[in-house]
Design an enzyme around this catalytic site. Structure first.
Site, short mmCIF file in Angstrom:
data_model
loop_
_atom_site.label_atom_id
_atom_site.label_comp_id
_atom_site.label_asym_id
_atom_site.label_seq_id
_atom_site.Cartn_x
_atom_site.Cartn_y
_atom_site.Cartn_z
N GLU A 20 12.58 88.26 25.60
CA GLU A 20 12.50 89.40 26.53
C GLU A 20 11.90 90.59 25.79
O GLU A 20 12.19 90.82 24.62
CB GLU A 20 13.93 89.71 27.02
N CYS A 77 16.32 101.22 61.07
CA CYS A 77 16.74 102.56 60.63
C CYS A 77 15.93 103.61 61.37
O CYS A 77 15.05 103.28 62.16
CB CYS A 77 16.58 102.71 59.13
N CYS A 84 7.99 86.12 41.42
CA CYS A 84 8.09 87.08 42.51
C CYS A 84 6.72 87.34 43.13
O CYS A 84 6.58 88.26 43.92
CB CYS A 84 8.72 88.38 42.00
N1 SAH Z 1 15.10 86.38 34.31
C1 SAH Z 1 15.63 87.70 34.41
C2 SAH Z 1 14.57 88.79 34.39
C3 SAH Z 1 13.39 88.57 35.27
S1 SAH Z 1 12.35 89.97 35.54
C4 SAH Z 1 16.51 87.84 35.63
O1 SAH Z 1 16.52 86.96 36.50
O2 SAH Z 1 17.23 88.83 35.72
C5 SAH Z 1 11.14 89.79 34.32
C6 SAH Z 1 11.59 90.22 32.94
O3 SAH Z 1 10.49 90.04 32.06
C7 SAH Z 1 12.02 91.68 32.81
O4 SAH Z 1 13.25 91.72 32.16
C8 SAH Z 1 10.92 92.30 31.95
O5 SAH Z 1 11.41 93.32 31.11
C9 SAH Z 1 10.45 91.11 31.15
N2 SAH Z 1 9.09 91.16 30.64
C10 SAH Z 1 8.01 91.76 31.18
N3 SAH Z 1 6.91 91.50 30.45
C11 SAH Z 1 7.31 90.71 29.43
C12 SAH Z 1 6.64 90.11 28.34
N4 SAH Z 1 5.33 90.26 28.17
N5 SAH Z 1 7.34 89.37 27.48
C13 SAH Z 1 8.68 89.18 27.64
N6 SAH Z 1 9.37 89.74 28.66
C14 SAH Z 1 8.70 90.48 29.54
#
Ligand code: SAH
Length: 458
Positions: free
Chosen positions: A333, A73, A413
């Site tokens: 979640e 870009c 990640c």
């Molecule tokens: N598995 C899902 C989300 C992954 S991202 C997907 O693939 O779309 C990580 C997720 O963990 C997010 O939705 C975030 O809101 C949640 N999260 C973050 N800290 C957390 C915690 N302490 N307990 C439960 N969920 C949590």
């Protein structure tokens, strides 16, 4: 040690995950942004630290074969976005594999096998989400990206990682803002209205959400803006306002107000339809997510009658796409709006045998314990965890091991926290399967990984 402004000739031998080329001169490590392994460069020292120097690339003396053959870009290098944009994609994949391997080595797990990085092969226009800060330049409203480590907005409506449509929406919103003399938020004074433009697209439905993050309760010309936007872009299914009046780096405030549509969009992922609320997490790379979930499914290898415990489940996408209609899925979640979506998503996909809990998955003894009870026989339960970058709480790892969960699929990640947590699982009796990195974020320094952990028979 070198002095500031000194010019060094460097042979670049590697690139770190921040996209900086690394070279050595007289035993001193030098970081050069924009340089690639195999480059010979002339670089000017801009910062001197105790054990290294940071340099600016002045002249490319010999170009590495690992350089991308064309620019991704036009944004200046200072746009902090895609740190690997100057690197050939095949080389980026190699680098990411070595990054994951390095993380496991550092955690004392050098024997763990790291597969080739899996990819959809698409490294442009793959993102379905953007949050652009607003700025004013020469009296005109702009959106773009913050220059790295600053809050100076670099105007950019055509980021190569975003769909072209996002650029059109950006330009429309900015010109409407100028025509109606909307103000832009100023961090110094705390005054001004427009903070961020938050866009999301459901790739397989084409539905788009537009959300303006504002320092206030309303827009001056709300219905006019809403009508103009929805008429110009039929794909925009919902327009939202997010209120953020705090002087903070956090983009989104707590309160949303829907100006048009239903307050969410939908997408189709792995053949199932998902509702996505603006506050809920949704994988930013749709096709990458399908690839990732396919790999997670292989590692989970669910059998008939098995239950799935989906920790950090977001809107339920992993659990609901890995399971079939009869599988029991229990999710945990922390974001309430995401849990509401997960329940809705289960119902609309005919998955009746599901339950979602809202709370902290680190709270093993009470919340996860309660969720696990709903799973039935723990010996017939597979656990999927997909935590944010900081990884799992040690207490959750200990809890899962104490409960003798047979199979845990870890989606991560962050290779460093993944490796750290895998090391702990190993000491508690788990075998670590091959780590499969997945390039969900091409051209950036991030890489996703999936690994299966199985309890050694005792
Ligand atoms: N598995 C899902 C989300 C992954 S991202 C997907 O693939 O779309 C990580 C997720 O963990 C997010 O939705 C975030 O809101 C949640 N999260 C973050 N800290 C957390 C915690 N302490 N307990 C439960 N969920 C949590």
């Amino acid at each position: 040690m070198f002095r500031k402004n000194e010019i060094l000739t460097l042979d670049i031998t590697e690139v770190n995950n921040l996209g900086c080329g690394v070279g050595k001169k007289d035993g001193v490590v030098a970081f050069v942004k924009g340089a690639v392994s195999g480059d010979r460069v002339e670089a000017k020292v801009i910062k001197v630290a105790k054990s290294f120097v940071v340099c600016r690339l002045e002249k490319l003396l010999v170009a590495s074969p690992y350089r991308a053959d064309k620019a991704l870009c036009d944004a200046p290098l200072s746009c902090g976005g895609c740190v690997h944009r100057h690197i050939a994609y095949a080389h980026e994949l190699d680098m990411k594999r070595r990054y994951v391997e390095g993380a496991f080595r550092k955690a004392g797990l050098a024997d763990v096998m790291v597969d080739e990085v899996r990819t959809t092969g698409v490294y442009c226009g793959y993102r379905n989400k953007a949050q652009y800060p607003f700025g004013k330049i020469g009296g005109r409203t702009v959106v773009g990206f913050y220059a790295e480590k600053t809050h100076k907005v670099i105007p950019c409506t055509d980021c190569a990682l975003q769909p072209a449509l996002f650029g059109e929406i950006c330009r429309f919103v900015c010109s409407f803002a100028d025509a109606h003399a909307w103000s832009v938020y100023d961090e110094e004074t705390g005054r001004g209205l427009l903070r961020h433009l938050y866009l999301r697209e459901g790739k397989n439905t084409g539905e788009v959400m537009v959300c303006l993050v504002v320092n206030g309760d309303r827009l001056p010309d709300e219905s006019e803006f809403s009508n103009a936007l929805m008429t110009r872009f039929v794909c925009v299914k919902t327009l939202m306002l997010n209120k953020n009046t705090k002087n903070t780096n956090v983009v989104l405030g707590r309160d949303y107000r829907t100006l048009a549509g239903e307050g969410y969009i939908e997408d189709i992922l792995c053949g199932k339809r998902f509702r996505i609320a603006p506050a809920a997490f949704y994988q930013v790379n749709h096709d990458g997510a399908e690839l990732l979930y396919g790999i997670a499914a292989e590692k989970a290898a669910l059998t008939q009658g098995e239950t799935l415990l989906d920790l950090y489940c977001g809107i339920g996408t992993i659990g609901l796409s890995l399971a079939d209609k009869d599988t029991r899925v229990v999710g945990v979640e922390i974001v309430e709006d995401a849990v509401v979506c997960a329940r809705e998503n289960a119902g609309r996909n005919g998955m009746e045998n599901t339950e979602f809990f809202c709370g902290d998955a680190g709270d093993a003894e009470s919340l996860v314990n309660e969720a696990l009870k709903k799973c039935g026989d723990p010996k017939r339960t597979t656990v999927v965890v997909d935590p944010p970058r900081k990884g799992l709480d040690a207490s959750l790892i200990r809890y899962l091991a104490e409960k003798q969960m047979k199979k845990i699929v870890y989606v991560s990640c962050d290779p460093d926290t993944l490796a750290r947590d895998c090391a702990m699982f190993r000491t508690l009796g788990y075998e670590i399967g091959n780590v499969t990195p997945v390039d969900m974020f091409p051209k950036t320094g991030h890489v996703e990984s999936v690994v299966g952990l199985t309890r050694r028979d005792i």
